[in-house]
Scaffold this motif. Structure first.
Motif, PDB file in Angstrom:
ATOM      1  N   LEU A  58     -19.464  37.452  -7.748  1.00  0.00           N
ATOM      2  CA  LEU A  58     -19.294  38.891  -7.448  1.00  0.00           C
ATOM      3  C   LEU A  58     -17.630  39.276  -7.210  1.00  0.00           C
ATOM      4  O   LEU A  58     -16.977  40.105  -7.871  1.00  0.00           O
ATOM      5  N   PHE A  59     -16.960  39.009  -6.355  1.00  0.00           N
ATOM      6  CA  PHE A  59     -16.026  38.432  -6.148  1.00  0.00           C
ATOM      7  C   PHE A  59     -14.731  38.084  -7.308  1.00  0.00           C
ATOM      8  O   PHE A  59     -13.832  39.080  -6.802  1.00  0.00           O
ATOM      9  N   SER A  60     -15.019  37.907  -7.430  1.00  0.00           N
ATOM     10  CA  SER A  60     -13.552  37.377  -8.991  1.00  0.00           C
ATOM     11  C   SER A  60     -13.811  38.307  -9.987  1.00  0.00           C
ATOM     12  O   SER A  60     -13.483  38.243 -10.319  1.00  0.00           O
ATOM     13  N   GLU A  61     -14.495  39.617  -9.676  1.00  0.00           N
ATOM     14  CA  GLU A  61     -14.883  40.500 -10.511  1.00  0.00           C
ATOM     15  C   GLU A  61     -13.981  41.824  -9.991  1.00  0.00           C
ATOM     16  O   GLU A  61     -12.602  42.098 -10.738  1.00  0.00           O
ATOM     17  N   ILE A 102     -10.121  34.110  -3.987  1.00  0.00           N
ATOM     18  CA  ILE A 102     -11.152  33.413  -3.454  1.00  0.00           C
ATOM     19  C   ILE A 102     -10.341  32.361  -3.049  1.00  0.00           C
ATOM     20  O   ILE A 102      -8.852  31.431  -3.997  1.00  0.00           O
ATOM     21  N   CYS A 103     -11.009  31.981  -1.681  1.00  0.00           N
ATOM     22  CA  CYS A 103     -10.751  30.561  -1.455  1.00  0.00           C
ATOM     23  C   CYS A 103     -11.135  29.622  -1.407  1.00  0.00           C
ATOM     24  O   CYS A 103     -12.025  29.697  -1.717  1.00  0.00           O
ATOM     25  N   GLY A 144     -15.535  28.002   0.252  1.00  0.00           N
ATOM     26  CA  GLY A 144     -16.112  28.920   1.058  1.00  0.00           C
ATOM     27  C   GLY A 144     -15.505  30.331   0.996  1.00  0.00           C
ATOM     28  O   GLY A 144     -15.949  31.302   2.179  1.00  0.00           O
ATOM     29  N   TYR A 145     -14.342  30.324   1.248  1.00  0.00           N
ATOM     30  CA  TYR A 145     -13.730  31.360   2.032  1.00  0.00           C
ATOM     31  C   TYR A 145     -12.593  32.886   1.287  1.00  0.00           C
ATOM     32  O   TYR A 145     -12.877  31.984   0.251  1.00  0.00           O
ATOM     33  N   ILE A 146     -13.020  33.411   1.516  1.00  0.00           N
ATOM     34  CA  ILE A 146     -12.629  34.274   0.756  1.00  0.00           C
ATOM     35  C   ILE A 146     -11.483  34.937   1.994  1.00  0.00           C
ATOM     36  O   ILE A 146     -11.404  35.981   2.281  1.00  0.00           O
ATOM     37  N   LYS A 147     -10.004  35.294   1.071  1.00  0.00           N
ATOM     38  CA  LYS A 147      -9.285  36.354   1.991  1.00  0.00           C
ATOM     39  C   LYS A 147      -9.769  38.074   1.295  1.00  0.00           C
ATOM     40  O   LYS A 147     -10.040  38.242  -0.233  1.00  0.00           O
ATOM     41  N   PHE A 148      -9.706  38.449   2.269  1.00  0.00           N
ATOM     42  CA  PHE A 148      -9.980  40.452   1.957  1.00  0.00           C
ATOM     43  C   PHE A 148      -9.069  41.445   1.484  1.00  0.00           C
ATOM     44  O   PHE A 148      -9.139  42.527   1.157  1.00  0.00           O
ATOM     45  N   ASP A 149      -8.059  40.272   2.092  1.00  0.00           N
ATOM     46  CA  ASP A 149      -6.007  41.208   1.850  1.00  0.00           C
ATOM     47  C   ASP A 149      -5.424  40.484   1.518  1.00  0.00           C
ATOM     48  O   ASP A 149      -5.747  39.240   1.673  1.00  0.00           O
ATOM     49  N   ASN A 150      -3.672  40.366   2.566  1.00  0.00           N
ATOM     50  CA  ASN A 150      -3.138  39.178   2.227  1.00  0.00           C
ATOM     51  C   ASN A 150      -3.298  38.023   3.112  1.00  0.00           C
ATOM     52  O   ASN A 150      -2.648  37.128   3.161  1.00  0.00           O
ATOM     53  N   SER A 151      -4.157  38.483   4.325  1.00  0.00           N
ATOM     54  CA  SER A 151      -4.327  37.692   5.302  1.00  0.00           C
ATOM     55  C   SER A 151      -5.806  37.245   5.846  1.00  0.00           C
ATOM     56  O   SER A 151      -5.749  35.847   6.444  1.00  0.00           O
ATOM     57  N   ALA A 152      -6.130  38.432   5.369  1.00  0.00           N
ATOM     58  CA  ALA A 152      -7.227  38.040   6.456  1.00  0.00           C
ATOM     59  C   ALA A 152      -8.410  37.305   5.669  1.00  0.00           C
ATOM     60  O   ALA A 152      -8.985  37.947   4.112  1.00  0.00           O
ATOM     61  N   GLN A 153      -8.537  36.512   6.176  1.00  0.00           N
ATOM     62  CA  GLN A 153      -9.712  35.278   6.000  1.00  0.00           C
ATOM     63  C   GLN A 153     -11.564  34.920   6.622  1.00  0.00           C
ATOM     64  O   GLN A 153     -11.111  35.338   7.608  1.00  0.00           O
ATOM     65  N   TYR A 154     -12.450  35.682   5.511  1.00  0.00           N
ATOM     66  CA  TYR A 154     -13.729  35.327   6.227  1.00  0.00           C
ATOM     67  C   TYR A 154     -14.409  34.219   5.403  1.00  0.00           C
ATOM     68  O   TYR A 154     -14.100  33.941   4.510  1.00  0.00           O
ATOM     69  N   LYS A 155     -15.740  33.882   6.228  1.00  0.00           N
ATOM     70  CA  LYS A 155     -16.443  33.332   5.665  1.00  0.00           C
ATOM     71  C   LYS A 155     -17.941  33.735   4.833  1.00  0.00           C
ATOM     72  O   LYS A 155     -18.432  34.302   6.260  1.00  0.00           O
ATOM     73  N   VAL A 156     -17.842  33.842   4.223  1.00  0.00           N
ATOM     74  CA  VAL A 156     -19.078  34.617   3.837  1.00  0.00           C
ATOM     75  C   VAL A 156     -20.690  34.609   3.994  1.00  0.00           C
ATOM     76  O   VAL A 156     -20.729  33.443   3.399  1.00  0.00           O
ATOM     77  N   LEU A 157     -21.253  35.235   4.321  1.00  0.00           N
ATOM     78  CA  LEU A 157     -22.599  34.075   4.390  1.00  0.00           C
ATOM     79  C   LEU A 157     -23.620  35.157   3.539  1.00  0.00           C
ATOM     80  O   LEU A 157     -24.507  34.151   2.451  1.00  0.00           O
ATOM     81  N   ASP A 158     -23.719  36.680   3.966  1.00  0.00           N
ATOM     82  CA  ASP A 158     -24.403  37.176   2.760  1.00  0.00           C
ATOM     83  C   ASP A 158     -24.203  38.295   2.759  1.00  0.00           C
ATOM     84  O   ASP A 158     -23.489  39.070   3.330  1.00  0.00           O
ATOM     85  N   ILE A 159     -24.863  39.307   0.952  1.00  0.00           N
ATOM     86  CA  ILE A 159     -24.341  40.616   0.903  1.00  0.00           C
ATOM     87  C   ILE A 159     -25.077  41.779   0.909  1.00  0.00           C
ATOM     88  O   ILE A 159     -26.380  40.511   0.080  1.00  0.00           O
TER      89      ILE A 159
END
Length: 461
Positions: free
Chosen positions: A281-284, A311-312, A315-330
């Protein structure tokens, strides 16, 4: 003996106390800043903290008289401006006489810091705020026949509410085209992105969602007169043409990405903890960053930022140029209205990264493989085995890992009712509820009902 030497000898002799028309002042012993034409001190006057700027002159007596008269005229002109929201607030213009030498001083409001000191965390929102400040302020000054002539990071101050103001405004003839100020807009934006000017890299290297600003900076700085912006109006006209995106097209694209990744569940609600599906989904959205531009945003419980994902690894995803999150569920909501569509992300506590033997949540990577500290990346220099290495800022990737568990809300800016600044209080109330219970369909249905009420209220106005 020049004014500067006389001035410092005088301050030391008087133990940094001076008398002005508005009252006695006690200056800090160390100045806040020094420039080519003056020195700024923090001072205490009548129980208030103020800033004092002393103007120092090198030259003959005749030249000094002309220079002093111009300073007085400048202060008067600025004091009579119809609005000074973006201009530093002056309280008084005074003269300190030292051994017969007149040293002019401006009494000013004390500000939090300069833009040079404020640039500690790069942010898309701050970049856009800085752009709006520069264009609004320069447009106003030029409309009043004033060219600043020396816009640079140290002349942009930040107040306690994180708003920008411009200082050191000069006065020129109204026939001046203000070309230097247009160039300065490009230079300051380039400096904010890279920490220096004269950089050939595009701003979108640092802020991928701001590709439109690559051409703005380039056309502010180019020596090609046929391409260079001649006024702020031309810059703003370019922005309007470039940013036009049919709201219906934005809504359809957001809905399409959500539904094609969950065709069995949507419309309505879907909950997903499958990491493969989440990454797909995030890759889209990664592939459609240019389409959405700054129209797609994400909210946390304390701030809003432009959503420009990456996509990092691990299992991490950056939401902008720096903020990195570990997504559990959506959770995803989508319905036929499409204005109620959103993605709610539940992210986990995260572990720090090991950089130079220390556990950190903020760091950077140079040339795709070399880890450096956040401070080295911001300073533009790294230390390796006792050697100092100058960094190419175009090859630095920033990481700001979010350590605590929480939620983020992704929606189209101003199209979802909760994305409207007037309704963000409602969203923050739900973030507060989220912190006390696991999010479920019933809580989200309640939030959606309030969203629809906001839309209905807007229609009735």
């Amino acid at each position: 003996m020049d004014d500067k030497q006389l001035f410092f000898e005088f301050l030391e002799l008087e133990k940094y106390r001076i008398s002005l028309s508005l009252g006695e002042c006690q200056l800090d012993s160390l100045p806040l800043g020094k420039g080519e034409t003056g020195i700024v001190f923090k001072a205490r006057m009548n129980g208030n903290d103020v800033a004092l700027k002393f103007f120092l002159f090198k030259g003959d007596d005749e030249g000094k008289v002309i220079w002093l008269n111009k300073l007085k005229a400048r202060y008067l002109t600025l004091s009579l401006l119809e609005t000074r929201n973006n201009i530093v607030q002056y309280a008084d213009f005074d003269i300190v006489t030292i051994h017969g030498e007149e040293i002019p001083v401006l009494v000013m409001k004390l500000y939090k810091c300069s833009l040079e000191e404020y640039r500690n965390i790069l942010s898309v929102d701050t970049f856009l705020k800085l752009f709006r400040f520069l264009t609004n302020t320069v447009h106003f000054l030029h409309s009043m026949g004033i060219c600043h002539g020396a816009i640079r990071p140290r002349n942009i101050l930040v107040d306690d509410h994180h708003e920008f103001v411009l200082t050191d405004v000069s006065i020129v003839e109204s026939s001046d085209s203000g070309c230097s100020d247009i160039t300065a807009i490009g230079e300051v934006l380039q400096w904010y992105a890279f920490g220096n000017t004269g950089n050939d890299a595009a701003v979108s290297k640092v802020f991928p969602s701001l590709k439109m600003y690559d051409e703005i900076v380039e056309r502010c700085l180019t020596e090609d007169s046929s391409r260079r912006f001649r006024s702020v109006d031309e810059i703003l006209s370019f922005i309007e043409i470039q940013k036009e995106r049919d709201p219906n097209e934005l809504l359809k694209e957001f809905s399409l990405i959500c539904r094609k990744n969950f065709p069995k569940e949507l419309p309505e609600f879907v909950h997903c903890s499958d990491q493969t599906k989440i990454n797909k989904l995030f890759s889209e959205f990664v592939s459609r960053k240019d389409f959405f531009g700054s129209n797609l945003i994400y909210f946390t419980d304390v701030e809003r930022n432009i959503f420009s994902p990456q996509i990092c690894k691990n299992g991490y995803i950056k939401f902008d140029n720096s903020a990195q999150y570990k997504v559990l569920d959506i959770w995803i909501h989508s319905d036929n209205d499409m204005r109620n569509d959103y993605i709610l992300v539940h992210h986990s506590n995260t572990l720090p990264e090991k950089v130079n033997g220390k556990d950190v949540y903020r760091w950077a990577v140079y040339k795709d493989h070399t880890q450096i500290t956040w401070e080295e990346a911001m300073n533009g220099f790294a230390e390796s085995d006792g050697d100092i290495i100058a960094l190419d800022r175009t090859k630095i990737e920033f990481y700001n890992r979010i350590p605590r568990e929480g939620y983020t809300f992704i929606a189209l800016n101003h199209l979802h009712s909760l994305a409207s600044p007037a309704n963000t209080g409602t969203l923050r109330d739900y973030f507060f509820r989220f912190s006390f219970s696991y999010v479920n369909r019933y809580i989200l249905e309640d939030m959606n009902n309030l969203s629809k009420q906001h839309i209905s209220a807007l229609r009735r106005k």
